[in-house]
Write a protein that holds these residues in place. Structure first.
Motif, short mmCIF file in Angstrom:
data_model
loop_
_atom_site.label_atom_id
_atom_site.label_comp_id
_atom_site.label_asym_id
_atom_site.label_seq_id
_atom_site.Cartn_x
_atom_site.Cartn_y
_atom_site.Cartn_z
N VAL A 33 0.88 -1.23 -0.13
CA VAL A 33 -0.08 -0.07 -0.12
C VAL A 33 0.94 1.08 0.25
O VAL A 33 1.93 1.65 0.95
CB VAL A 33 -0.92 0.22 1.18
CG1 VAL A 33 -1.70 1.40 1.49
CG2 VAL A 33 -1.79 -1.23 1.10
N THR A 34 0.58 2.36 -1.04
CA THR A 34 1.37 3.05 -0.90
C THR A 34 0.62 4.69 -1.01
O THR A 34 1.04 5.88 -1.03
CB THR A 34 2.05 3.53 -2.49
OG1 THR A 34 1.05 3.39 -3.49
CG2 THR A 34 3.17 2.44 -2.49
N ALA A 35 -0.58 4.29 -0.81
CA ALA A 35 -1.59 5.56 -0.79
C ALA A 35 -2.77 5.19 -0.22
O ALA A 35 -3.24 4.04 -0.06
CB ALA A 35 -2.09 6.04 -2.17
N GLN A 36 -3.40 6.17 0.66
CA GLN A 36 -4.66 5.98 1.23
C GLN A 36 -6.07 6.80 0.56
O GLN A 36 -5.75 7.90 0.00
CB GLN A 36 -4.64 6.35 2.59
CG GLN A 36 -4.65 7.86 2.85
CD GLN A 36 -3.37 8.44 2.53
OE1 GLN A 36 -2.23 8.01 2.38
NE2 GLN A 36 -3.47 9.84 2.23
N PRO A 37 -7.02 6.11 0.67
CA PRO A 37 -7.51 4.90 1.21
C PRO A 37 -7.18 3.95 0.22
O PRO A 37 -7.11 4.07 -1.07
CB PRO A 37 -9.11 5.04 1.51
CG PRO A 37 -9.53 5.93 0.37
CD PRO A 37 -8.38 7.19 0.26
N THR A 38 -6.79 2.57 0.70
CA THR A 38 -6.55 1.63 -0.07
C THR A 38 -7.56 0.34 0.51
O THR A 38 -7.47 0.37 1.79
CB THR A 38 -5.24 1.17 -0.29
OG1 THR A 38 -4.52 1.93 -1.09
CG2 THR A 38 -5.04 -0.32 -0.82
N PHE A 39 -8.14 -0.37 -0.15
CA PHE A 39 -8.76 -1.62 0.41
C PHE A 39 -8.03 -2.89 -0.30
O PHE A 39 -7.54 -2.94 -1.32
CB PHE A 39 -10.33 -1.75 -0.15
CG PHE A 39 -11.09 -0.68 0.56
CD1 PHE A 39 -12.06 -0.64 1.42
CD2 PHE A 39 -11.13 0.49 -0.27
CE1 PHE A 39 -12.93 0.15 2.03
CE2 PHE A 39 -12.28 1.70 0.10
CZ PHE A 39 -12.94 1.42 1.47
N ALA A 40 -7.89 -3.77 0.75
CA ALA A 40 -7.56 -5.14 0.29
C ALA A 40 -8.35 -6.12 0.60
O ALA A 40 -9.13 -6.35 1.69
CB ALA A 40 -6.17 -5.51 1.04
#
Length: 157
Positions: free
Chosen positions: A119-126
């Motif tokens: 993850v390199t940015a927000q928001p991110t969903f996994a």
């Protein structure tokens, strides 16, 4: 007697079967905002959504209540918030302000869980499938898109 022998053989084979190794990205221990230990390997074999957020992110603030609503709607999916890039007090305030107490939030103060998942940015969903595969989505999806993606993690019954 044959049935007993067959059952014993099955039990022996089952006991000798090796458990699949935990994928590397799930081999972590973190601390929740409440100070409890959280082990990533507990997510293996079950559908899960990791939501990577920061307290100061406008998109994260805008979507927080939607994420909480989707988590409530999909109780068969384990949701985990992964907060980073700020101080613990700001993370706790974010969760409190948005009433997001229905699932655990990790205090990823050193960003190690973010790095583990790329993850390199927000928001991110996994989005984590039961087989351990992970699909990342960076950005703020609509409620409908998020609901659809989470629904796809559990088999239709």
């Amino acid at each position: 007697m044959r049935v007993l022998g067959l059952l014993l053989g099955i039990l022996l084979l089952a006991g000798c079967a090796e458990k699949a190794p935990t994928p590397e990205k799930f081999q972590f221990t973190a601390t929740t905002l409440d100070g409890a230990e959280f082990r990533g390997d507990k997510l293996v074999g079950q559908p899960a959504v990791l939501w990577f957020w920061t307290p100061w992110c406008p998109s994260c603030n805008a979507e927080a209540e939607t994420v909480a609503k989707i988590a409530e709607r999909h109780r068969k999916v384990q949701f985990v918030g992964v907060a980073a890039e700020d101080q613990l007090d700001a993370m706790k305030k974010f969760v409190s302000d948005h009433r997001m107490t229905g699932f655990p939030h990790l205090a990823d103060l050193d960003g190690s869980v973010w790095k583990r998942f790329g993850v390199t940015a927000q928001p991110t969903f996994a989005f984590v499938r039961t087989d351990g595969s992970v699909e990342l989505l960076t950005g703020a999806p609509t409620e409908e898109d998020l609901d659809e993606r989470v629904s796809s993690l559990t088999p239709k019954t």
